[in-house]
Design an enzyme around this catalytic site. Sequence first.
Site, short mmCIF file in Angstrom:
data_model
loop_
_atom_site.label_atom_id
_atom_site.label_comp_id
_atom_site.label_asym_id
_atom_site.label_seq_id
_atom_site.Cartn_x
_atom_site.Cartn_y
_atom_site.Cartn_z
N GLU A 79 0.82 -1.21 0.00
CA GLU A 79 0.00 0.00 0.00
C GLU A 79 0.86 1.27 0.00
O GLU A 79 0.36 2.35 0.30
CB GLU A 79 -0.95 -0.02 1.19
CG GLU A 79 -1.95 -1.17 1.13
CD GLU A 79 -2.94 -1.17 2.27
OE1 GLU A 79 -4.13 -1.34 2.01
OE2 GLU A 79 -2.51 -1.02 3.44
N HIS A 98 -2.21 5.10 7.65
CA HIS A 98 -3.33 4.35 7.07
C HIS A 98 -3.64 3.19 7.99
O HIS A 98 -2.79 2.33 8.24
CB HIS A 98 -2.97 3.83 5.67
CG HIS A 98 -3.91 2.76 5.18
ND1 HIS A 98 -5.28 2.89 5.22
CD2 HIS A 98 -3.67 1.52 4.69
CE1 HIS A 98 -5.83 1.79 4.74
NE2 HIS A 98 -4.87 0.94 4.42
N TYR A 125 -13.16 19.50 17.37
CA TYR A 125 -11.86 18.87 17.19
C TYR A 125 -11.79 18.06 15.91
O TYR A 125 -10.77 18.00 15.24
CB TYR A 125 -11.51 18.02 18.41
CG TYR A 125 -11.35 18.87 19.65
CD1 TYR A 125 -10.21 19.64 19.84
CD2 TYR A 125 -12.37 18.94 20.60
CE1 TYR A 125 -10.07 20.46 20.94
CE2 TYR A 125 -12.24 19.76 21.71
CZ TYR A 125 -11.09 20.51 21.88
OH TYR A 125 -10.97 21.32 22.97
N HIS A 165 -12.50 -0.37 3.25
CA HIS A 165 -11.05 -0.48 3.44
C HIS A 165 -10.58 0.29 4.67
O HIS A 165 -10.09 -0.31 5.62
CB HIS A 165 -10.35 0.03 2.18
CG HIS A 165 -8.90 -0.27 2.12
ND1 HIS A 165 -8.19 -0.27 0.93
CD2 HIS A 165 -7.99 -0.56 3.08
CE1 HIS A 165 -6.91 -0.57 1.18
NE2 HIS A 165 -6.78 -0.73 2.48
#
Length: 215
Positions: A79, A98, A125, A165
């Site tokens: 990735e 990630h 936030y 994902h």
Amino acid sequence: MMGSISEETKVRDEMVEVGRSLFDRGLTAGSTGNISVRLSDGRILMTPTNASLGVLDPARLSCFSAEGVHVGGDKPTKEAFLHKCMYCGKDNRRAVGHLHSTYSVAVSLLKQVNERDVLPPLTAYYVMRIGFLPLVPYFPPGDEALAAAVGAAAANHHAVLMANHGPVVAGKSLKDAQYATEELEETAKLFLLLQNHEVRPLTAEQRTTLINLSK
């Protein structure tokens, strides 16, 4: 030259520390997730393939040249292209995270979400750390089309959510990327807890004020 070596050593140690923290608190599991940092000379340090963030070895982190070529360390994560896409954004991005964090992934599975901005501005936030969160359509891991889709979204957003994902988040430092990713996960959790309840998100004016403050 010594300054460059000192910076790299510090970054390698920080990546180990952050990786262990994310793993120990259940924000990533097994060998999922990856983090990277861009050094001042343009090189990128990245967690290797099939490596648990909980037990990283600073000496074995993958290293890419400023041109994106793997030049040292263990074999990089498949990735890696996600990180390279995020560094192409307009702002000063020095780190990328990630994760396959549970609540963020859960939100990426929902049908009825705004693909241009997946989560509402529930807290100040979240707005200051994430701002807007586009959803990238599903593509198989490693698919070149995923790189193109993430790259297009990353041009104007430092955080994106990939369908089925997980999130990819860039920051001005590794801690910045870490905290933004964690804020995204907590907001995703809030969003799911509030399903079927009427909510009172921040107004467009309040959101704009917060985004300007965070720049």
